[in-house]
Design a protein around this motif. Structure first.
Motif, PDB file in Angstrom:
ATOM      1  N   LYS A  14      83.296  19.471  -2.445  1.00 50.39           N
ATOM      2  CA  LYS A  14      84.665  19.992  -2.379  1.00 50.39           C
ATOM      3  C   LYS A  14      84.709  21.288  -1.565  1.00 50.39           C
ATOM      4  O   LYS A  14      85.671  21.546  -0.833  1.00 50.39           O
ATOM      5  N   ALA A  15      83.660  22.113  -1.687  1.00 52.39           N
ATOM      6  CA  ALA A  15      83.591  23.351  -0.905  1.00 52.39           C
ATOM      7  C   ALA A  15      83.517  23.050   0.587  1.00 52.39           C
ATOM      8  O   ALA A  15      84.188  23.702   1.399  1.00 52.39           O
ATOM      9  N   VAL A  16      82.706  22.050   0.971  1.00 47.98           N
ATOM     10  CA  VAL A  16      82.610  21.677   2.382  1.00 47.98           C
ATOM     11  C   VAL A  16      83.978  21.262   2.919  1.00 47.98           C
ATOM     12  O   VAL A  16      84.432  21.739   3.967  1.00 47.98           O
ATOM     13  N   ASN A  17      84.644  20.369   2.191  1.00 47.44           N
ATOM     14  CA  ASN A  17      85.952  19.892   2.640  1.00 47.44           C
ATOM     15  C   ASN A  17      86.950  21.033   2.768  1.00 47.44           C
ATOM     16  O   ASN A  17      87.725  21.098   3.724  1.00 47.44           O
ATOM     17  N   SER A  18      86.932  21.934   1.791  1.00 45.96           N
ATOM     18  CA  SER A  18      87.890  23.033   1.811  1.00 45.96           C
ATOM     19  C   SER A  18      87.608  23.996   2.955  1.00 45.96           C
ATOM     20  O   SER A  18      88.526  24.441   3.660  1.00 45.96           O
ATOM     21  N   LEU A  19      86.345  24.338   3.160  1.00 47.96           N
ATOM     22  CA  LEU A  19      85.989  25.249   4.249  1.00 47.96           C
ATOM     23  C   LEU A  19      86.381  24.663   5.603  1.00 47.96           C
ATOM     24  O   LEU A  19      86.944  25.358   6.463  1.00 47.96           O
ATOM     25  N   LEU A  20      86.100  23.389   5.805  1.00 50.27           N
ATOM     26  CA  LEU A  20      86.471  22.751   7.073  1.00 50.27           C
ATOM     27  C   LEU A  20      87.987  22.768   7.263  1.00 50.27           C
ATOM     28  O   LEU A  20      88.481  23.050   8.359  1.00 50.27           O
ATOM     29  N   SER A  21      88.730  22.473   6.191  1.00 49.19           N
ATOM     30  CA  SER A  21      90.188  22.435   6.310  1.00 49.19           C
ATOM     31  C   SER A  21      90.778  23.816   6.550  1.00 49.19           C
ATOM     32  O   SER A  21      91.898  23.936   7.064  1.00 49.19           O
ATOM     33  N   HIS A  22      90.026  24.874   6.189  1.00 50.06           N
ATOM     34  CA  HIS A  22      90.493  26.241   6.427  1.00 50.06           C
ATOM     35  C   HIS A  22      89.916  26.828   7.717  1.00 50.06           C
ATOM     36  O   HIS A  22      89.993  28.040   7.941  1.00 50.06           O
ATOM     37  N   GLY A  23      89.319  25.951   8.537  1.00 46.26           N
ATOM     38  CA  GLY A  23      88.909  26.380   9.868  1.00 46.26           C
ATOM     39  C   GLY A  23      87.530  26.994   9.978  1.00 46.26           C
ATOM     40  O   GLY A  23      87.192  27.591  11.017  1.00 46.26           O
ATOM     41  N   TRP A  24      86.695  26.870   8.960  1.00 42.96           N
ATOM     42  CA  TRP A  24      85.351  27.432   8.994  1.00 42.96           C
ATOM     43  C   TRP A  24      84.387  26.434   9.645  1.00 42.96           C
ATOM     44  O   TRP A  24      84.573  25.212   9.576  1.00 42.96           O
ATOM     45  N   GLU A  25      83.332  26.962  10.232  1.00 45.43           N
ATOM     46  CA  GLU A  25      82.179  26.161  10.610  1.00 45.43           C
ATOM     47  C   GLU A  25      81.257  26.109   9.398  1.00 45.43           C
ATOM     48  O   GLU A  25      81.106  27.117   8.688  1.00 45.43           O
ATOM     49  N   VAL A  26      80.637  24.953   9.138  1.00 46.04           N
ATOM     50  CA  VAL A  26      79.894  24.782   7.885  1.00 46.04           C
ATOM     51  C   VAL A  26      78.477  24.260   8.148  1.00 46.04           C
ATOM     52  O   VAL A  26      78.279  23.307   8.913  1.00 46.04           O
ATOM     53  N   TYR A  27      77.519  24.907   7.476  1.00 43.48           N
ATOM     54  CA  TYR A  27      76.163  24.365   7.350  1.00 43.48           C
ATOM     55  C   TYR A  27      75.978  23.995   5.883  1.00 43.48           C
ATOM     56  O   TYR A  27      76.089  24.857   5.005  1.00 43.48           O
ATOM     57  N   ALA A  28      75.720  22.722   5.608  1.00 42.70           N
ATOM     58  CA  ALA A  28      75.576  22.252   4.227  1.00 42.70           C
ATOM     59  C   ALA A  28      74.196  21.653   4.026  1.00 42.70           C
ATOM     60  O   ALA A  28      73.671  20.970   4.913  1.00 42.70           O
ATOM     61  N   THR A  29      73.628  21.894   2.852  1.00 39.54           N
ATOM     62  CA  THR A  29      72.267  21.413   2.606  1.00 39.54           C
ATOM     63  C   THR A  29      72.069  21.053   1.144  1.00 39.54           C
ATOM     64  O   THR A  29      72.682  21.650   0.248  1.00 39.54           O
ATOM     65  N   ASP A  30      71.224  20.058   0.932  1.00 35.81           N
ATOM     66  CA  ASP A  30      70.806  19.678  -0.423  1.00 35.81           C
ATOM     67  C   ASP A  30      69.363  19.197  -0.326  1.00 35.81           C
ATOM     68  O   ASP A  30      69.021  18.417   0.577  1.00 35.81           O
ATOM     69  N   LEU A  31      68.514  19.659  -1.239  1.00 36.95           N
ATOM     70  CA  LEU A  31      67.100  19.268  -1.201  1.00 36.95           C
ATOM     71  C   LEU A  31      66.895  17.805  -1.560  1.00 36.95           C
ATOM     72  O   LEU A  31      65.835  17.230  -1.284  1.00 36.95           O
ATOM     73  N   ASN A  32      67.897  17.201  -2.169  1.00 38.29           N
ATOM     74  CA  ASN A  32      67.850  15.771  -2.464  1.00 38.29           C
ATOM     75  C   ASN A  32      68.327  15.018  -1.219  1.00 38.29           C
ATOM     76  O   ASN A  32      69.432  15.259  -0.720  1.00 38.29           O
TER      77      ASN A  32
END
Length: 426
Positions: A14-32
């Protein structure tokens, strides 16, 4: 602005989607490396598979997702970081707090808005929507959201959205597993506790631990708790002001004493905010059940009670108020066997029929094993599809009352919609 999202669970996605919709560039990661990305609003992207599929990188113009590993340089370059709430309190989160890079420290307008938090085991979503209705009818501009499990867009979306407009009140649904995280991210003026129940004990371990987390959450705030809530003395000791609430005894459309208590909580908060009594009463009288929460429909002779009840206390509160011929129970995820305790309560109630259906996951076999181990001697049915559920409802529709609940909010919403259409056309 660039943000890193660490952990791609419900809140992370949800954070990724929200950041993108608010115009941010996003780096997302999960060890899984085996993460379900279906909830991400992914653009058309190129995908690179590395190390035989053990790690995955997904790259587009404004989004990079690394699964199975983290790029520490990419994280370091970010202006802000959004961590999974479950990581709060750990060593990694503590380092981020020292650097002041958590998103709530970088984007801060939300901390200037009068903020109310609603927490507890059951009834949070209904209470939040009740209070939203009252506040908006009183002319307040309210920003509502929080706990992703409640159907909202997540805590980070609230933080970002608060900067987009001028709001009078920020209203946050706070999951009981994220109390410390939310206590850090938001400046709560008032907090309301719906109840303390037997859920998420895989996280809390004991009710005493849960209580201690609530004590930290209530410290220095105006706190609203039920008049007969366990541990009220502990809460009163730390709160700046402790206000009890009681069952609401005026007109309501929603069913159940538990909803009368939810209404009592929000009426107490609204009264403390000096909202006129006629607005409180009118708003609550007009309030209809939130989608997926307890609602009642009529098919032939039967009243059909349908709503998410994903823990034993939630189910017990319903069973204590009505006699049900059959209980339809949605099953939990495979890694949430503790949630099968709802079947313990179902067996104690001893209905004529228990119907199991896939709720969050198809773990019906786990449910059948549990029922057999508990020695339930009534009729057991399995409904593997919505059509099979509806067929059984039709079979039992000349009994007085049926209950459909358990785990799986999306499945329960789908069942509600089908039953609503049937009841309107009979």
């Amino acid at each position: 602005m660039k943000a890193a999202v660490i952990g791609l669970g419900v809140e992370g996605k949800k954070a990724v989607n929200s950041l993108l919709s608010h115009g941010w560039e996003v780096y997302a990661t999960d060890l899984n490396s085996n993460v379900d990305l279906s909830d991400l609003e992914l653009p058309m992207i190129s995908m690179n598979l590395v190390s035989g599929g053990e790690t995955v990188s997904i790259v587009s113009d404004n989004l990079t997702v690394d699964l199975g590993f983290s790029n520490s340089s990419a994280i370091e370059e970010c202006d802000a970081i959004a961590i999974s709430p479950s990581m709060y309190g750990g060593a990694f989160a503590d380092k981020l707090l020292e650097k002041g890079k958590l998103l709530s420290n970088v984007v801060t307008k939300h901390k200037d808005i009068f903020t109310i938090g609603i927490t507890g085991t059951n009834g949070k979503t209904t209470s939040v929507h009740m209070l939203k209705s009252i506040l908006e009818n009183a002319g307040k501009k309210v920003l509502v959201g929080g706990n992703g499990g409640g159907g909202f867009s997540g805590y980070y979306d609230l933080i970002l959205e608060a900067s987009n407009d001028d709001y009078d009140i920020l209203l946050v649904e706070v999951c009981d597993m994220t109390l410390d995280f939310c206590n850090y991210c938001f400046d709560f003026d008032m907090v309301g506790l719906t109840n303390i129940g037997n859920d998420h004990m895989d996280v809390h371990k004991t009710i005493a631990n849960y209580k201690n987390t609530l004590v930290r959450f209530f410290e220095g705030k105006t706190a609203f708790t039920a008049f007969n809530q366990d541990f009220n003395a502990d809460f009163k000791e730390v709160a700046s002001k402790a206000i009890p609430f009681f069952e609401y005894d005026e007109k309501l459309q929603v069913w159940g004493r538990f909803n009368a208590l939810n209404a009592g909580l929000v009426a107490a908060i609204a009264t403390e905010l000096k909202i006129p009594k006629d607005i409180i009463m009118g708003s609550l009288a007009d309030f209809k059940a939130v989608e997926g929460r307890m609602n009642v429909y009529k098919i032939n002779n039967a009243s059909i009670f349908v709503g998410k009840t994903d823990n034993s206390d939630a189910l017990t509160s319903v069973l204590n108020e009505n006699d049900f011929y059959a209980l339809f129970i949605g099953t939990p995820r495979a890694n949430e066997e503790h949630r099968l305790s709802i079947l313990d309560e179902a067996v104690k109630y001893n209905p004529e029929v228990i119907v199991l259906f896939p709720g969050l996951d198809d773990t019906v076999d786990m449910g059948l094993y549990r029922l057999n181990r508990l020695g339930y001697e009534g009729r057991i049915e399995v409904a593997n599809s919505l059509d099979e559920i509806i067929a059984l409802i039709a079979e039992f529709s000349h009994e007085d009352a049926l209950f459909i609940g358990g785990n799986g909010q999306e499945a329960i919403i789908e069942i509600q919609e089908r039953i609503r259409l049937l009841s309107e056309n009979l």
